[in-house]
Structures are given as C-alpha cells and as structure tokens.
Design a protein around this motif. Structure first.
Motif, mmCIF file in Angstrom:
data_model
loop_
_atom_site.group_PDB
_atom_site.id
_atom_site.type_symbol
_atom_site.label_atom_id
_atom_site.label_comp_id
_atom_site.label_asym_id
_atom_site.label_seq_id
_atom_site.Cartn_x
_atom_site.Cartn_y
_atom_site.Cartn_z
ATOM 1 N N LYS B 8 9.897 25.584 66.432
ATOM 2 C CA LYS B 8 11.228 24.753 65.834
ATOM 3 C C LYS B 8 11.491 23.763 67.020
ATOM 4 O O LYS B 8 11.744 22.618 66.784
ATOM 5 N N TRP B 9 11.239 24.318 68.281
ATOM 6 C CA TRP B 9 11.325 23.382 69.201
ATOM 7 C C TRP B 9 10.236 22.219 69.046
ATOM 8 O O TRP B 9 10.682 21.012 69.414
ATOM 9 N N CYS B 12 11.372 19.948 66.604
ATOM 10 C CA CYS B 12 12.562 19.007 67.061
ATOM 11 C C CYS B 12 12.114 17.849 68.033
ATOM 12 O O CYS B 12 12.478 16.983 67.805
ATOM 13 N N TYR B 54 19.043 14.845 67.083
ATOM 14 C CA TYR B 54 19.829 15.919 67.474
ATOM 15 C C TYR B 54 20.366 16.748 66.550
ATOM 16 O O TYR B 54 20.313 18.001 66.435
ATOM 17 N N CYS B 57 17.782 18.789 64.749
ATOM 18 C CA CYS B 57 17.365 19.877 65.630
ATOM 19 C C CYS B 57 18.500 20.965 65.413
ATOM 20 O O CYS B 57 18.437 22.040 65.095
ATOM 21 N N GLN B 58 19.649 20.702 65.473
ATOM 22 C CA GLN B 58 20.782 21.637 65.652
ATOM 23 C C GLN B 58 20.629 22.327 64.104
ATOM 24 O O GLN B 58 20.920 23.465 64.222
#
Lengths: 749, 75
Positions: B8-9, B12, B54, B57-58
């Motif tokens: 996920k990171w 992101c 952002y 990602c959130q």
C-alpha cells in the motif's frame, strides 16, 4: 624425436645466425642434436643387430630342421604355424618309418603254419584209419594166400603187404592213442564189421575216467608208455622185415633175370654186378630185420611183464585197460610172427632159386669146359663163327655133338631114375619139413588161440562182473528205496505226534497271551479315556483363553495402529520448513480416521482438524515466531490507527510514535489483564515475551486483544497461529487418547 | 498482511510521485504557456498533484478490504 632434433637444429641455426649471444643454449641445442644423432646411429646399430640375430636364429632353425626330422616335428608341435613355414621352405615332412609291424605279422604266419602242419599230420592218421575199413576184408584172404603162394608174382604181395602194413600201423597207432578203448578194428580176428574207433573212444574213455583214482591212473599211464614203446619197436621190426622181404624179392628177380637171359657179355656182367649189389642189400636188410625183430620181442616181453604186474594189483578200474593192453600185445605178436613167416618163406624161395642158378651155372661151366677141350682154339662165343670153321672142325664138332647127345641121353636116363629117387627123398624131406613147419605153425596157432581164449575169458569175466555189479547196484538201490520208505513212514508218524503236541502247547500259549492282551488293552483304554477327558477340558480352557487373548490382542493392535497413525500425524507436523508450511496433513489424518474407525471420540477428534491444515498444512512455531517480529514492528507503526483515525496524518503520527516510544521488548504478562494492559505496545511486549518462551497460545490470546489497525495487521498471523494451535491441540488429544488406549490394552504381567 | 501494508505504501508513494511529477509538469507547461513563466502554476499543479496523491493514499489506507485489480491484456 626427429622433430625435436629438427627444432633444436633450427633453433641452433637461428641462434648461431642471430649472433651468438647465448652461448649455452645453442651448445645445448647442438649437443642435444649431436646426442640425438648419436643415439640415432646407435639405435640403427641396435636395430640392425637385432634383425641379424632374429634372421640368424630362424635360418639356423630351418637348416637344422631340414637335417633332423625329429627336431622339426618337435618345433612344429611347440611353435604354432611353424609347420607352415617349414612346409614352405623345406617341403612336406618325411614319412615316419614303419618298422615294428613286421615281426608281429611274421608270428601269426608261423603259428598258422604250425597249426596247418599239425592239421596235415592228423590227416594221414585219419587216412590210415579210413583205410582200416577197406583192408580188413581183403587182409584175411591176402594173409592166408601169402604163406601158401611161395612163387607169387611180385606186384600183389607188395601191395598187400602195404595194405597190411597200413592196417597194422593203424592198429598200432590206435593202440598208442586209445589205450582204454575197444581194440583197434584192424585185427584179423574181427573180420566182421569193426566198430568205428571214434564212436568207441568216448564210450570207453567215459567209463575209466569216471573211476579214475591215483593208482589206476598210474597203472594206465604205465601201460600206455610200455604199449607205446612196444608198438613203435614192433612197427620198426615189421618195417625192417618188409624191407628184407623186398630186398630178397629183388635179389631173386635179378638172379632169375641173370640166369634166364643170354644176352651180350657186357649186359651179363652188368647183371651179375647188379646181382651182387642186390645180394649185399638183401643180406643187410635181413640182418636189420633180425635185429629189429629181437628188439621188438624184448619190448613185447616188457609189456607182458607190465600187464602181469597190473593184473596183480587187482584193481577193477584198470581191468578193461589191462584187457585191452593184453589184446594189443597179442595182436602185435601175431603180426610179428606173420611177418617173420613171410620173410622165411621168401628166404627159402630165394634159396631154391639160388640153388637152381648154381646148378645152371655148373652145367654151363661144364659144357663150356668140354667145348673148350674139344675145340680149344674156338672162343666162348662160337655162335657167330660159322664161316671160320673147317670141315674137320665141323666133323669133330658134329661127332662131339653126337657123343655129347648120347652122353646126355644116358645122363637123362640116369637122371630120370635118380630123379625118382631124388623126388622121393625130396618128398620125404619135404614131408619132414612140412611136418616141422606144421608143428611150429600148430604150436603158434595153439599159442595164439590159447591167448585169445584167455583174453576172451577175461573179457567175459569182466562183463559178467559188470553185470553182477549192476545187479548188485539195483538190489542195493531197492534196499535203499525200501529203507527210505520205512523211514518215511516212521517220520510221518513222528511228525504227526509232534504236531499234535506242538498244537496243544500253542493253543495254551495263545490263550494265555489273549487274556493278557485283553487285560492290557482294557487298561490302556481306560487310561486313554481319562487322558482324553483331561485333554479335552484343557483344550476348552485353552481355547477360551486364546479367544480372550485374541480379542485383547485385537484391541491392542488397533490401539497400536491408532497410536502409530497419530505418531505419523505428529511427525508430519515437524515437516515444516523455515517459512513453508508443513505438507498437507490430509493423508495422515485419513490414516488416523481409518485406524480408529469404530471409536467415536477419535473420529470426532480426527474430523476436528481444521481443513486448512489438512489441505495446506500448518506453520511451525519457529516460523510463526520469526514472523511475529515483523508483525510486531508493523503493529507498532500503525498502533494509533483504527477505524476512526485513519488519515495519512495519523499514519505519520503513529509512525513517529513508534519511532519515539521505547518500551521493553519483552514484558512478562500478568495473570490477569487489566484495561491498562490493553495498550498495543504492552500487548505486543507481552506477546513477545510469551512467544520467546514458546507460549504460542498466550501470545495468540494477547494479540487477539489488539484493536484497530494493529489487529488487522496481526490478523493473518493470528489465523495461522490459531490453525497451528488447533491442529496441535487435536493431535495432542489424539495421541493422549491413543496412549491411554494403548496403556489400557497392555496386559498385566 | 504485512506485505499488504508495504504494498500500500509503495503504491501510495508511486502514485504520489506520479501525481506530483505530473502536477509539476503540468504546472510548468501552464506557467510557460499561459501564465508567462510564473512559478505559481507549477507550485499550484504540484500541490494539486500532491493533494490528490495524499487523498488517494488516505483512501487506500482507509479501505483495507478493497481489492486492487490489475489489467491483464489479452493477447
């Protein structure tokens, strides 16, 4: 090596050409080159020398083989293919010498010739024996004729004498060869058909051979010997007599010839000379015959003595032999006498002829003398002198002739008268001589007859004795038969008595034995039934014990099987790698389920295994522990995140918190969890502590208290941990159960 | 699960890099083309890009049970 040399040479050349800077290498090269060359030369020498040696050896071998064939054959045998080489160079090998066969061939020929010789020698005997049948009928009339016919012509007597001689020879030979046989058929007495000797031989031989003892054998051998010798001498004497006969006949013939024929002077003289020779021969033959006759008579005397001695021993077995010998002796004597008589006849005949010749000679001589006295000038042979005589001579001759005739007439008359007287005196003389001869002949005939009578008597006695003996034997046999019959009867009676006795004793014994046997069998039966019952009871007991055992063993076996399958399952738990799960536990679980088919508890347990573990396998504790660290790190980093706070800023904050917050990595979890302990970090440290101590269950429990994102992060790990824990619990339960069952089935000692 | 987080990171960051870069680029272009080489479009686009990243990602982090598919090209 050549290449090396060449290279070396080139290098050396180059070096030399390129300025001899390096002194050593080229020298070395050169040296190498030269040494190589030297070695080349010496190598050539060596090769040449070896070739020479080999060639020389081969040539020498071939030459020697040519000279000595034995050596050649040896070499051919030892060295393969050498025979081909030799064949090419020397030609085929010489044929082996065939020496030793000849003597072997010679010997069989000799043997065969010897056998043939013996065969040939047998034939004349057989021929003579064959002639026996023919001569006997002729012999009798011939013998009777010969003494009567004094002036018989020469041819018949010699032929008859030959036949007689052959018959006598055969008879004597048979006497030699077949002593115990029936006397030979060539005798005068048996004019009737003589039994053939070969048929008689085996009969006669069988009888004496059956009774051959030592003494009769000695006697017979003695008889044989003497018979043989006497026969030989008799033969010789007869032969000599025959020869004398022949000589006398020849002489008389010659004499007659000489007297009768008035041939030429030279033939006469030749005749007279031949006559003288014949006379000499005759005298010699007569002397020889006389000597042989003496010898023969001696032998016959000896034979007679032996026969008498044999008779004295008085043994029955030898009797027929003795009889035969006596007969042979008698025959031989007869023959000898016959021959002697013939010779004497011939001699008397010769005497008459000689007397006649003397008279004739005398008359001739007287006449010659008278003729000479009358006519002295005329020679003896006056026949052919007719032309030379004168009338006076003729007249005187005629007158002489007349006178002579008168004289002769007167002499004739005188002679007639004297003749009468002479004839009378001659007749008287003849009568006297006849008388004498008759007496001697009668005496000899009597003697012969007596002998024959005696022999016949003895023969008859022997026959009678044999007959008597045969009768005696039959009587004895009869007696023996009677005796055997009597014995048989007595034996029969005895047998019956004994049999009865024996039967009685037998029946008694049998009864005893039977009662004894019955008792024994009864006892045996009783004992047997007892044993049988006891055995049966035991057997029953044993069977029951075995059945129970079987059941117990079955249980035990099942328990063992269950235990084994559980162990297998347990083992399969250990097959997990570092990060890989174990193999799927499906197979092992199936085995467990099969081995405990009838046990509900075990079945339930077996089916309680989670499907994941069955299909995919479970992770080992070590891998979980390793993974836990990652989980812990991650959980720390997202500790602040939950459903309400999950913006990125929160993420950043929680990351900073995780970086800044220090807490002990491992902390012992308390007995009871208070709400303050439900903090992520605390939980994590508790879990870490328990993980390190191997308490996966507690760790899982603690991690289960996580909330929010950390929970989500640890979810996978928790699941795995839960699976592992479940599987392990089920398996431990199963093994405990299996152990319990196993323990339960073990028999107490 | 840990890999999910890491993935996920990654996503992101990649996304944010792309957006920011795109924003920068667009800003540069806009500034060059329309806004007479001023810096504010660049910053503005970059900021837009960043903001979008952002927010993405959130969103991604907030919806943990949403699966991310991938386009598979049929050949």
């Amino acid at each position: 090596m050549l290449r090396v040399c060449l290279r070396g040479a080139n290098a050396a050349a180059r070096q030399c050409v390129c300025g001899k800077v390096a002194g050593h290498p080229p020298l070395q090269h050169c040296r190498r080159y030269t040494s190589a060359g030297d070695s080349g030369v010496s190598a050539g020498k060596i090769v040449a020398a070896s070739l020479l040696t080999v060639g020389g050896g081969l040539g020498g071998t071939i030459i020697y083989a040519k000279w000595d064939p034995k050596f050649r054959s040896n070499v051919e045998k030892t060295v393969p293919y050498s025979d081909k080489v030799f064949g090419m160079t020397l030609g085929p090998p010489p044929p082996p010498v065939i020496v030793p066969k000849k003597p072997a061939k010679v010997e069989p020929l000799q043997i065969s010739s010897v056998s043939e010789a013996t065969k040939d020698s047998k034939q004349p005997k057989k021929e003579k024996k064959a002639k026996e049948a023919a001569p006997p009928p002729e012999e009798a009339p011939a013998v009777e004729e010969a003494p009567a016919d004094a002036a018989a012509p020469p041819p018949p007597p010699p032929a008859q004498t030959i036949e007689e001689a052959s018959a006598e020879a055969a008879h004597i030979i048979s006497a030699i060869s077949d002593v115990p046989s029936v006397p030979a058929p060539g005798t005068v007495d048996d004019a009737s058909a003589p039994p053939p000797p070969p048929a008689a031989e085996p009969e006669a031989e069988a009888a004496p051979s059956a009774e051959a003892a030592a003494l009769p054998a000695a006697i017979s051998s003695n008889l044989d010997e003497t018979l043989g010798s006497s026969a030989k001498t008799t033969m010789a004497a007869i032969g000599a007599q025959e020869a004398a006969l022949a000589a006398i006949a020849v002489h008389t013939e010659k004499l007659k010839e000489a007297m009768d024929e008035e041939g030429a002077a030279d033939t006469k003289s030749a005749q007279w000379r031949a006559l003288e020779e014949a006379l000499n021969e005759r005298s010699k033959a007569v002397d020889e015959a006389g000597a042989a006759l003496l010898r023969a008579r001696d032998e016959l005397e000896k034979l007679k003595g032996v026969i008498t001695s044999a008779k004295d021993t008085n043994i029955d077995a030898a009797r027929p032999q003795v009889l035969a010998a006596e007969e042979n002796l008698h025959n031989m004597i007869v023959d000898l006498d016959k021959v002697v008589g013939k010779v004497q006849l011939a001699q008397s005949e010769a005497k008459i002829v000689s007397q006649y010749s003397d008279l004739v000679n005398e008359a001739k001589a007287q006449f010659q003398k008278e003729l000479d006295s009358i006519t002295p000038e005329i020679k003896a042979s006056w026949k052919g002198l007719a032309g030379k005589l004168t009338t006076d001579d003729l007249n005187s001759l005629i007158a002489h002739a007349h006178r002579r005739i008168d004289q002769l007439n007167r002499e004739l008359a005188e002679q007639r008268v004297r003749e009468q007287i002479h004839i009378e005196t001659a007749l008287d003389q003849q009568k006297l001589e006849h008388q004498k001869a008759l007496e001697t002949a009668v005496l000899t005939a009597l003697e012969h007859n007596r002998e024959e009578m005696r022999l016949e008597q003895e023969k008859k006695v022997a026959e009678v004795r044999e007959v008597m003996e045969a009768e005696m034997r039959t009587q004895l046999r009869r007696q023996a038969a009677a005796h055997t019959d009597h014995l048989r009867d007595v034996l029969k009676v005895q047998e019956q008595e004994l049999r009865a006795e024996a039967e009685e004793t037998l029946t008694n014994k049998m009864q005893e034995q039977e009662t004894h046997y019955r008792r024994l069998t009864q006892e045996q039966l009783d004992a047997f039934t007892l044993d049988m019952n006891a055995a049966y009871a035991r057997l029953k007991g044993v069977e029951e014990a075995i059945d129970s055992h079987v059941i117990a063993e079955e249980e035990a076996r099942k328990a063992h099987q269950l235990w084994l399958s559980v162990e297998a399952l347990n083992y399969s738990l250990r097959t997990s790698g570092a990060d890989a799960p174990t193999e799927p536990l499906e197979a092992a679980a199936l085995a467990v389920r099969e081995s405990c088919a009838d046990n509900e508890f075990a079945q339930a347990l077996a089916t309680s295994l989670p499907t994941e573990s069955l299909s995919r396998g479970v992770y080992s504790e070590a891998s979980l522990r390793a993974r836990f660290q990652d989980v812990r790190k991650l959980a720390r980093r997202v500790a602040l995140i939950d459903e309400t706070r999950n913006s990125l800023y929160q993420y950043f904050l929680s990351y900073v918190q995780a970086a800044l917050l220090m807490e002990p990595e491992q902390e012992r979890p308390p007995e009871r969890l208070s709400p303050t302990d439900l903090d992520t970090f605390k939980l994590l440290s508790y879990a870490c502590y328990s993980m390190e101590r191997g308490d996966l269950e507690l760790a899982a429990k603690l991690l289960n208290q996580l909330t929010g994102e950390p929970r989500r992060v640890a979810q996978d790990w928790l699941n795995e941990a839960r699976l592992t824990l479940e599987t392990r619990q089920a398996i431990s339960l199963l093994s405990a159960y299996a152990n319990a069952v196993g323990l339960g089935t073990t028999q107490a000692p | 699960m840990d890999e999910e987080y890491g993935r996920k990171w990654d996503r992101c960051l990649a996304d944010s890099a792309v957006k920011i870069g795109t924003g920068l680029g667009v800003g540069v272009i806009l500034s060059v083309l329309l806004f007479k080489r001023r810096t504010w479009p660049v910053a503005f686009s970059a900021g837009t890009g960043l903001g979008m990243a952002y927010s993405n990602c959130q969103n991604d982090f907030r919806s943990p049970y949403l699966l991310h598919g991938r386009m598979v090209k049929d050949q």
